[in-house]
Design a protein around this motif. Structure first.
Motif, PDB file in Angstrom:
ATOM      1  N   SER A 122      23.319 104.145 193.910  1.00 33.72           N
ATOM      2  CA  SER A 122      22.419 103.061 193.480  1.00 33.72           C
ATOM      3  C   SER A 122      21.897 103.328 192.076  1.00 33.72           C
ATOM      4  O   SER A 122      21.645 102.403 191.307  1.00 33.72           O
ATOM      5  CB  SER A 122      21.250 102.930 194.459  1.00 33.72           C
ATOM      6  N   SER A 123      21.786 104.610 191.711  1.00 29.57           N
ATOM      7  CA  SER A 123      21.321 104.941 190.365  1.00 29.57           C
ATOM      8  C   SER A 123      22.375 104.627 189.314  1.00 29.57           C
ATOM      9  O   SER A 123      22.058 104.429 188.128  1.00 29.57           O
ATOM     10  CB  SER A 123      20.960 106.429 190.281  1.00 29.57           C
ATOM     11  N   ALA A 124      23.633 104.601 189.754  1.00 27.12           N
ATOM     12  CA  ALA A 124      24.734 104.357 188.817  1.00 27.12           C
ATOM     13  C   ALA A 124      25.092 102.882 188.715  1.00 27.12           C
ATOM     14  O   ALA A 124      25.891 102.484 187.872  1.00 27.12           O
ATOM     15  CB  ALA A 124      25.960 105.147 189.244  1.00 27.12           C
ATOM     16  N   ALA A 125      24.506 102.089 189.603  1.00 23.77           N
ATOM     17  CA  ALA A 125      24.864 100.651 189.638  1.00 23.77           C
ATOM     18  C   ALA A 125      24.291  99.911 188.433  1.00 23.77           C
ATOM     19  O   ALA A 125      23.268 100.280 187.887  1.00 23.77           O
ATOM     20  CB  ALA A 125      24.324 100.048 190.935  1.00 23.77           C
TER      21      ALA A 125
ATOM     22  N   ILE B 196      18.161 116.804 202.936  1.00 22.59           N
ATOM     23  CA  ILE B 196      18.563 115.408 203.033  1.00 22.59           C
ATOM     24  C   ILE B 196      19.983 115.323 203.566  1.00 22.59           C
ATOM     25  O   ILE B 196      20.776 116.253 203.405  1.00 22.59           O
ATOM     26  CB  ILE B 196      18.446 114.743 201.635  1.00 22.59           C
ATOM     27  N   SER B 197      20.310 114.220 204.222  1.00 18.36           N
ATOM     28  CA  SER B 197      21.674 114.041 204.721  1.00 18.36           C
ATOM     29  C   SER B 197      22.571 113.550 203.592  1.00 18.36           C
ATOM     30  O   SER B 197      22.112 112.917 202.631  1.00 18.36           O
ATOM     31  CB  SER B 197      21.703 113.030 205.875  1.00 18.36           C
ATOM     32  N   SER B 198      23.844 113.832 203.708  1.00 20.09           N
ATOM     33  CA  SER B 198      24.788 113.444 202.660  1.00 20.09           C
ATOM     34  C   SER B 198      24.893 111.932 202.535  1.00 20.09           C
ATOM     35  O   SER B 198      25.064 111.401 201.434  1.00 20.09           O
ATOM     36  CB  SER B 198      26.168 114.046 202.942  1.00 20.09           C
ATOM     37  N   GLY B 199      24.766 111.213 203.658  1.00 18.81           N
ATOM     38  CA  GLY B 199      24.847 109.760 203.610  1.00 18.81           C
ATOM     39  C   GLY B 199      23.701 109.143 202.821  1.00 18.81           C
ATOM     40  O   GLY B 199      23.908 108.259 201.987  1.00 18.81           O
ATOM     41  N   VAL B 200      22.502 109.611 203.083  1.00 18.19           N
ATOM     42  CA  VAL B 200      21.328 109.090 202.374  1.00 18.19           C
ATOM     43  C   VAL B 200      21.405 109.429 200.888  1.00 18.19           C
ATOM     44  O   VAL B 200      21.137 108.584 200.009  1.00 18.19           O
ATOM     45  CB  VAL B 200      20.017 109.643 202.987  1.00 18.19           C
ATOM     46  N   LEU B 201      21.778 110.666 200.593  1.00 18.89           N
ATOM     47  CA  LEU B 201      21.829 111.069 199.181  1.00 18.89           C
ATOM     48  C   LEU B 201      22.923 110.332 198.414  1.00 18.89           C
ATOM     49  O   LEU B 201      22.725 109.932 197.258  1.00 18.89           O
ATOM     50  CB  LEU B 201      22.050 112.579 199.057  1.00 18.89           C
ATOM     51  N   SER B 202      24.067 110.117 199.030  1.00 18.64           N
ATOM     52  CA  SER B 202      25.139 109.404 198.334  1.00 18.64           C
ATOM     53  C   SER B 202      24.707 107.964 198.006  1.00 18.64           C
ATOM     54  O   SER B 202      25.026 107.439 196.921  1.00 18.64           O
ATOM     55  CB  SER B 202      26.421 109.403 199.173  1.00 18.64           C
ATOM     56  N   GLU B 203      23.935 107.353 198.892  1.00 17.56           N
ATOM     57  CA  GLU B 203      23.415 106.009 198.613  1.00 17.56           C
ATOM     58  C   GLU B 203      22.470 106.028 197.420  1.00 17.56           C
ATOM     59  O   GLU B 203      22.520 105.133 196.554  1.00 17.56           O
ATOM     60  CB  GLU B 203      22.705 105.446 199.845  1.00 17.56           C
ATOM     61  N   GLN B 204      21.608 107.026 197.360  1.00 14.50           N
ATOM     62  CA  GLN B 204      20.680 107.148 196.249  1.00 14.50           C
ATOM     63  C   GLN B 204      21.421 107.357 194.937  1.00 14.50           C
ATOM     64  O   GLN B 204      21.088 106.748 193.917  1.00 14.50           O
ATOM     65  CB  GLN B 204      19.708 108.299 196.481  1.00 14.50           C
ATOM     66  N   LEU B 205      22.426 108.210 194.954  1.00 11.96           N
ATOM     67  CA  LEU B 205      23.183 108.503 193.747  1.00 11.96           C
ATOM     68  C   LEU B 205      23.918 107.274 193.251  1.00 11.96           C
ATOM     69  O   LEU B 205      23.882 106.938 192.061  1.00 11.96           O
ATOM     70  CB  LEU B 205      24.166 109.641 194.007  1.00 11.96           C
TER      71      LEU B 205
END
Length: 206
Positions: A203-206, A192-201
């Motif tokens: 969003s889980s913390a929001a 996975i790309s770092s940009g996509v994964l950082s968004e997922q991470l």
């Protein structure tokens, strides 16, 4: 494999040391083509800065040897090259973590003891992760076909879900990097790309 969250994930940084990433590093030439082409360091730093305030555990597992390399018994491959070139000697500048990673201070935890290809071997990495109830391992660093692959397979065998950041890892060549991301890592990990994964991470913390 579900999307990773901040509460059950950790980033493992491998090989962000001067002998690989500094312009005068002894083994700079081993990764230069792939690291430069993929802008690996900049992508990694951007990823760290994006998730740094989330509380996501971030670990660096540097490899270091005594001056006599007595830890290595008949080394082959890249370990033989390390011994022959006298790279990653404890106490020498080349073995030190690069300044760009040091700049994050104690927000990045250094776990010492790595002497070979697998960051779990001879270290307290697994204990660190278990104590934090981590289920997802996120890998970044060098070298793709060696320490990244060895650590990823070990993590998978220990029951972790493994994520490899394709733009934050580098091989010895561009071909090697692409081959491992396309053909090898998907056997046991999600690439996975770092940009996509950082968004997922995040969003889980929001």
């Amino acid at each position: 494999m579900s999307n990773p969250g901040v509460q059950d994930s950790a980033v493992i940084l491998i090989g962000f040391q001067n002998d690989y990433f500094s312009s005068d590093g002894i083994l700079r030439g081993v990764i230069e083509e792939s690291a430069v082409a993929n802008n690996v360091l900049n992508h990694t730093l951007k990823f760290i800065k994006t998730v740094i305030d989330s509380g996501l555990p971030i670990v660096h597992t540097p490899i270091r040897f005594t001056t006599e390399y007595r830890e290595l018994d008949n080394p082959v491959g890249i370990l033989a090259a390390i011994k022959e070139s006298k790279a990653f000697q404890a106490g020498m500048p080349g073995a030190e973590t690069i300044n760009e990673i040091k700049a994050f201070g104690d927000r990045i935890v250094e776990i010492p003891g790595k002497r070979g290809l697998n960051a779990f071997s001879n270290t307290e990495l697994d204990l660190f992760l278990r104590n934090r109830e981590v289920r997802n391992i996120i890998l970044a660093g060098a070298v793709t076909s060696v320490c990244i692959d060895s650590t990823g397979r070990a993590a998978f065998e220990k029951g972790y879900d493994v994520f490899v950041l394709e733009d934050c890892t580098c091989g010895r060549t561009n071909f090697e990097q692409k081959f491992y991301c396309d053909e090898v890592f998907p056997i046991y990990a999600q690439v996975i790309s770092s940009g996509v994964l950082s968004e997922q991470l995040l969003s889980s913390a929001a």
